[in-house]
Design a protein around this motif. Structure first.
Motif, PDB file in Angstrom:
ATOM      1  N   LEU A   1     -11.243  -3.656   0.165  1.00 47.56           N
ATOM      2  CA  LEU A   1     -11.122  -2.200   0.323  1.00 47.56           C
ATOM      3  C   LEU A   1     -12.140  -1.677   1.329  1.00 47.56           C
ATOM      4  CD1 LEU A   1     -10.622  -0.818  -3.328  1.00 47.56           C
ATOM      5  CD2 LEU A   1      -8.911  -1.637  -1.714  1.00 47.56           C
TER       6      LEU A   1
ATOM      7  N   TYR B   1      -8.937   6.603  -3.008  1.00 44.01           N
ATOM      8  CA  TYR B   1      -8.397   5.250  -3.162  1.00 44.01           C
ATOM      9  C   TYR B   1      -8.160   4.992  -4.641  1.00 44.01           C
ATOM     10  CZ  TYR B   1      -9.373   4.266   1.711  1.00 44.01           C
ATOM     11  OH  TYR B   1      -9.349   4.301   3.089  1.00 44.01           O
TER      12      TYR B   1
ATOM     13  N   VAL C   1      -4.534   6.777  -1.135  1.00 42.07           N
ATOM     14  CA  VAL C   1      -4.164   5.408  -0.793  1.00 42.07           C
ATOM     15  C   VAL C   1      -4.080   4.626  -2.102  1.00 42.07           C
ATOM     16  CG1 VAL C   1      -4.782   3.324   0.486  1.00 42.07           C
ATOM     17  CG2 VAL C   1      -5.379   5.588   1.403  1.00 42.07           C
TER      18      VAL C   1
ATOM     19  N   ILE D   1       0.851  -1.192   0.000  1.00 45.59           N
ATOM     20  CA  ILE D   1       0.000   0.000   0.000  1.00 45.59           C
ATOM     21  C   ILE D   1       0.885   1.240   0.000  1.00 45.59           C
ATOM     22  CG2 ILE D   1      -1.853   1.239   1.168  1.00 45.59           C
ATOM     23  CD1 ILE D   1      -2.602  -1.593   0.186  1.00 45.59           C
TER      24      ILE D   1
ATOM     25  N   LYS E   1     -10.006   0.273   4.185  1.00 47.29           N
ATOM     26  CA  LYS E   1     -10.518   1.598   4.576  1.00 47.29           C
ATOM     27  C   LYS E   1     -10.621   1.736   6.105  1.00 47.29           C
ATOM     28  CE  LYS E   1     -14.017   5.100   3.657  1.00 47.29           C
ATOM     29  NZ  LYS E   1     -14.277   5.435   5.075  1.00 47.29           N
TER      30      LYS E   1
ATOM     31  N   ILE F   1     -12.979   6.737  -5.294  1.00 44.72           N
ATOM     32  CA  ILE F   1     -12.277   5.574  -5.827  1.00 44.72           C
ATOM     33  C   ILE F   1     -12.028   5.859  -7.309  1.00 44.72           C
ATOM     34  CG2 ILE F   1     -14.480   4.340  -6.214  1.00 44.72           C
ATOM     35  CD1 ILE F   1     -12.888   1.724  -5.682  1.00 44.72           C
TER      36      ILE F   1
ATOM     37  N   THR G   1     -14.931  10.489   0.173  1.00 40.91           N
ATOM     38  CA  THR G   1     -14.104   9.349  -0.238  1.00 40.91           C
ATOM     39  C   THR G   1     -14.332   9.026  -1.706  1.00 40.91           C
ATOM     40  OG1 THR G   1     -14.398   8.433   1.995  1.00 40.91           O
ATOM     41  CG2 THR G   1     -13.463   6.983   0.323  1.00 40.91           C
TER      42      THR G   1
END
Length: 299
Positions: free
Chosen positions: A154, A83, A121, A64, A159, A177, A175
């Protein structure tokens, strides 16, 4: 010329040839070392010591990567989180496939110019296992189909881990993605499947072609009222990429996806490359996080 003289000359020629070959090999090795790619990641990018083997997916210990804002250690602020997949390609030329996205440079410049910050991330892909990780459904030719396991990891493990260790804004509205190609497909799937976790989706050059089941999935999950979605495709990416993206956009609107929450961009001369996604990344997050309006409000 006698026989001994001939033998001596032959020996000298062979000896000189061997030395020349060794010298050439040495120069080749030195050249390879010279062109070895140097690390380009910023100082505020790190790789976590903790790795994750995803149960039911494969036996790969996924690394990560973590981008922390420039002011993270000097403030008590909490941050929006993005993410992203294919972490090898996001921050560093030394690990990238054919060039990095420059996420760290883009966000460091954004902070310098506007004060806006994010935590990013990045999850490394599993190399030869990438297809199975980023595809929710199987393809008759290419296989795959374990994307739901990856997304569940995830949502249910990574998370919560990040939210516990770092100062995040954990709500879905904070958040995102984001991914490209098959990473775009798994972002599209993960965001619509889990709107309670990911309120913002960046689906770049999405491989909608991988499975027709994406249509049924969209019909069942596309009527989102709060999710924001950026669909990007370049007009030089291949025969089906543009119509696939346009058709998905139209389908979502027909299903009731709010038009103000959906942006579809067909980029002129855009190709299926990291350099294309790098150039478009800032526009993607500007839309998803409403950065233009936030900047006007702050001013």
């Amino acid at each position: 010329m006698n026989r001994i003289t001939i033998l001596v000359i032959t020996f000298l020629l062979v000896f000189m040839s061997c030395n020349k070959k060794k010298s050439e090999e040495k120069e080749e090795i030195q050249t390879e070392k010279t062109i070895e790619k140097l690390s380009t990641k910023a100082a505020n990018v790190s790789i976590l010591q903790t790795t994750f083997v995803i149960n039911g997916l494969n036996d790969i210990a996924h690394k990560i990567w973590l981008y922390l804002p420039p002011n993270y250690t000097t403030s008590t602020e909490k941050y929006d989180v993005i993410y992203m997949h294919d972490a090898q390609n996001l921050f560093d030329d030394a690990t990238s496939f054919v060039g990095e996205w420059g996420i760290d440079e883009t966000l460091n410049t954004l902070y310098k110019n506007t004060g806006k910050n994010f935590i990013v991330v990045g999850i490394e892909n599993g190399g030869e296992k990438r297809i199975e990780e980023y595809t929710p459904w199987k393809n008759e030719k290419y296989g795959g189909g374990k994307g739901a396991i990856y997304i569940n990891f995830l949502v249910n493990k990574l998370k919560p881990f990040i939210d516990k260790k770092y100062r995040t804004k954990p709500a879905a509205e904070n958040t995102a993605i984001i991914g490209s190609s098959l990473g775009g497909l798994i972002s599209f799937y993960g965001g619509l499947k889990h709107p309670e976790t990911f309120g913002k989706i960046g689906a770049l050059s999405t491989s909608f072609w991988f499975s027709n089941k994406v249509i049924t999935f969209a019909e069942e999950n596309g009527n989102q009222k709060k999710t924001k979605l950026f669909l990007l495709v370049g007009d030089k990416e291949g025969d089906s990429m543009v119509p696939d993206t346009e058709n998905m956009s139209e389908l979502l609107i027909d299903l009731g996806f709010p038009t103000q929450n959906l942006k579809t961009k067909i980029a002129a001369n855009g190709k299926h490359t990291e350099s294309f996604w790098k150039a478009e990344f800032l526009e993607v997050i500007t839309f998803l996080f409403n950065l233009e309006n936030n900047e006007r409000t702050n001013n």
